[in-house]
Design a protein around this motif. Structure first.
Motif, PDB file in Angstrom:
ATOM      1  N   SER A 128      -6.792   3.377  -4.133  1.00 16.51           N
ATOM      2  CA  SER A 128      -5.873   3.024  -5.221  1.00 16.51           C
ATOM      3  C   SER A 128      -4.433   2.967  -4.715  1.00 16.51           C
ATOM      4  CB  SER A 128      -5.986   4.044  -6.354  1.00 16.51           C
ATOM      5  OG  SER A 128      -7.315   4.112  -6.849  1.00 16.51           O
ATOM      6  N   LEU A 129      -4.100   3.874  -3.801  1.00 21.63           N
ATOM      7  CA  LEU A 129      -2.741   3.900  -3.257  1.00 21.63           C
ATOM      8  C   LEU A 129      -2.442   2.628  -2.467  1.00 21.63           C
ATOM      9  CD1 LEU A 129      -0.114   5.479  -2.794  1.00 21.63           C
ATOM     10  CD2 LEU A 129      -1.201   6.535  -0.799  1.00 21.63           C
ATOM     11  N   ALA A 130      -3.427   2.136  -1.720  1.00 16.17           N
ATOM     12  CA  ALA A 130      -3.217   0.915  -0.942  1.00 16.17           C
ATOM     13  C   ALA A 130      -2.874  -0.256  -1.854  1.00 16.17           C
ATOM     14  CB  ALA A 130      -4.464   0.608  -0.121  1.00 16.17           C
ATOM     15  N   GLU A 144       3.174  -3.123   4.639  1.00 15.34           N
ATOM     16  CA  GLU A 144       2.861  -2.363   5.850  1.00 15.34           C
ATOM     17  C   GLU A 144       2.218  -1.024   5.497  1.00 15.34           C
ATOM     18  OE1 GLU A 144       6.282  -1.938   8.285  1.00 15.34           O
ATOM     19  OE2 GLU A 144       6.467  -4.086   8.726  1.00 15.34           O
ATOM     20  N   ASP A 145       2.759  -0.377   4.467  1.00 15.02           N
ATOM     21  CA  ASP A 145       2.158   0.887   4.039  1.00 15.02           C
ATOM     22  C   ASP A 145       0.755   0.671   3.491  1.00 15.02           C
ATOM     23  OD1 ASP A 145       4.336   2.507   4.690  1.00 15.02           O
ATOM     24  OD2 ASP A 145       5.338   2.106   2.788  1.00 15.02           O
ATOM     25  N   ALA A 146       0.538  -0.422   2.778  1.00 15.49           N
ATOM     26  CA  ALA A 146      -0.782  -0.720   2.230  1.00 15.49           C
ATOM     27  C   ALA A 146      -1.796  -0.919   3.353  1.00 15.49           C
ATOM     28  CB  ALA A 146      -0.724  -1.960   1.345  1.00 15.49           C
ATOM     29  N   VAL A 147      -1.415  -1.675   4.372  1.00  9.15           N
ATOM     30  CA  VAL A 147      -2.321  -1.920   5.506  1.00  9.15           C
ATOM     31  C   VAL A 147      -2.598  -0.619   6.254  1.00  9.15           C
ATOM     32  CG1 VAL A 147      -2.556  -3.098   7.718  1.00  9.15           C
ATOM     33  CG2 VAL A 147      -1.639  -4.329   5.727  1.00  9.15           C
ATOM     34  N   ARG A 148      -1.565   0.192   6.423  1.00  8.65           N
ATOM     35  CA  ARG A 148      -1.747   1.481   7.107  1.00  8.65           C
ATOM     36  C   ARG A 148      -2.746   2.371   6.370  1.00  8.65           C
ATOM     37  NH1 ARG A 148       0.420   6.045   5.744  1.00  8.65           N
ATOM     38  NH2 ARG A 148       2.028   5.014   4.462  1.00  8.65           N
ATOM     39  N   LEU A 203      -8.313  -6.649   2.421  1.00  8.94           N
ATOM     40  CA  LEU A 203      -6.860  -6.430   2.354  1.00  8.94           C
ATOM     41  C   LEU A 203      -6.253  -6.456   3.752  1.00  8.94           C
ATOM     42  CD1 LEU A 203      -4.992  -3.827   0.165  1.00  8.94           C
ATOM     43  CD2 LEU A 203      -4.475  -3.986   2.595  1.00  8.94           C
ATOM     44  N   VAL A 204      -6.901  -5.744   4.684  1.00  5.03           N
ATOM     45  CA  VAL A 204      -6.387  -5.700   6.055  1.00  5.03           C
ATOM     46  C   VAL A 204      -6.449  -7.076   6.693  1.00  5.03           C
ATOM     47  CG1 VAL A 204      -6.814  -4.778   8.369  1.00  5.03           C
ATOM     48  CG2 VAL A 204      -6.929  -3.259   6.390  1.00  5.03           C
ATOM     49  N   ASP A 205      -7.542  -7.801   6.477  1.00  5.53           N
ATOM     50  CA  ASP A 205      -7.691  -9.136   7.076  1.00  5.53           C
ATOM     51  C   ASP A 205      -6.629 -10.094   6.548  1.00  5.53           C
ATOM     52  OD1 ASP A 205      -9.832  -8.186   8.474  1.00  5.53           O
ATOM     53  OD2 ASP A 205     -11.337  -8.975   7.069  1.00  5.53           O
ATOM     54  N   GLU A 219       2.474   7.045  -6.860  1.00  7.71           N
ATOM     55  CA  GLU A 219       2.235   7.269  -5.426  1.00  7.71           C
ATOM     56  C   GLU A 219       2.094   8.757  -5.123  1.00  7.71           C
ATOM     57  OE1 GLU A 219       4.593   6.690  -1.143  1.00  7.71           O
ATOM     58  OE2 GLU A 219       5.561   6.169  -3.043  1.00  7.71           O
ATOM     59  N   GLU A 220       2.980   9.546  -5.685  1.00  8.08           N
ATOM     60  CA  GLU A 220       2.940  10.991  -5.461  1.00  8.08           C
ATOM     61  C   GLU A 220       1.619  11.597  -5.940  1.00  8.08           C
ATOM     62  OE1 GLU A 220       5.410  14.967  -6.942  1.00  8.08           O
ATOM     63  OE2 GLU A 220       6.304  12.962  -7.145  1.00  8.08           O
TER      64      GLU A 220
END
Length: 258
Positions: free
Chosen positions: A208-210, A220-224, A251-253, A189-190
């Motif tokens: 990639s982070l999502a 929640e972090d992935a959607v953000r 992903l968001v849907d 992540e870093e």
């Protein structure tokens, strides 16, 4: 320095003489090298460095400046100095030849990877590592190839060594991938965040982070992050960027409704 170089007076022989033309050419060369230093790194190139010292010597010898002092050395000292310069030149030439040969072998190892001869390529890279460890581009390339060979622990070691010399987004992306594959998600992540900070307009690190957040159950972090990428203006559209946008929208849907 640039202005002072142009202000060095003409040689005593005057205009129109051969030395005058050499003097002017050397002044222009020095000024050009110094000016190019605002946009690149000319003094890291050995031939350009030799040209600079030659031009400085010509300007110093043909200009009208007075010598502040004169150093006189005897024949014995001249012989010793010549011997030291000769030995130094031989050692330097040997070192440069070894580097040249190593870079040729590096090209061979790189081509082996492109032909999917991974084991042979790995052996070549390993043999070159002690000699080429000074070269930041070799370290980056070797670390990237190690991730493709799925030698993730070794890739982490090499890429971390490379980051001390070459701090770029690509290196962080490869390192993040290696951390991800070894279960070191916090470090992955870093690295993805660091790559995104280096080139904010690039979509791949946040994409990639999502998906990394999904693997870590941080929905929640992935959607953000996915929504952040979807609202980012794409500078250059391509099949890859379109695919990234489609996947993140899916992903968001899917997760955004939970």
């Amino acid at each position: 320095i640039f202005i002072l170089t142009l202000m060095v007076p003409y040689p005593a022989e005057g205009r129109g003489r051969p030395s005058h033309h050499l003097f002017i050419a050397c002044k222009i060369s020095i000024a050009t090298l110094l000016l190019s230093g605002f946009f690149s790194y000319p003094l890291r190139n050995l031939p350009l460095l030799v040209i600079l010292f030659y031009c400085l010597a010509v300007v110093a010898s043909l200009g009208q400046q007075r010598a502040l002092y004169t150093l006189t050395i005897g024949k014995g000292q001249q012989f010793l100095l010549a011997a030291m310069v000769t030995v130094g030149a031989i050692l330097f030439a040997k070192d440069q030849y070894q580097k040249y040969q190593s870079e040729k072998q590096w090209t061979h190892a790189f081509n082996l990877m492109r032909r999917n001869q991974h084991e042979r390529a790995y052996n070549e890279y390993e043999r070159l590592m002690p000699v080429m460890c000074y070269n930041k581009y070799f370290l980056f390339n070797y670390g990237a190839e190690l991730t493709l060979m799925q030698r993730y622990d070794q890739a982490i070691e090499v890429l971390n060594q490379n980051l001390k010399r070459l701090n770029n987004a690509e290196a962080y992306i490869y390192l993040a991938h290696a951390y991800d594959q070894t279960g070191q998600y916090a470090k992955a992540e870093e690295c993805f965040l660091m790559a995104s900070h280096i080139i904010p307009s690039r979509l791949f690190p946040l994409y990639s982070l999502a998906w990394l957040y999904i693997k870590m159950d941080r929905v929640e972090d992935a959607v953000r992050v996915a929504r952040q990428v979807l609202t980012t203006e794409v500078k250059v559209e391509s099949e890859i960027t379109n695919s990234i946008m489609i996947e993140l929208q899916e992903l968001v849907d899917y997760y955004g409704m939970e």
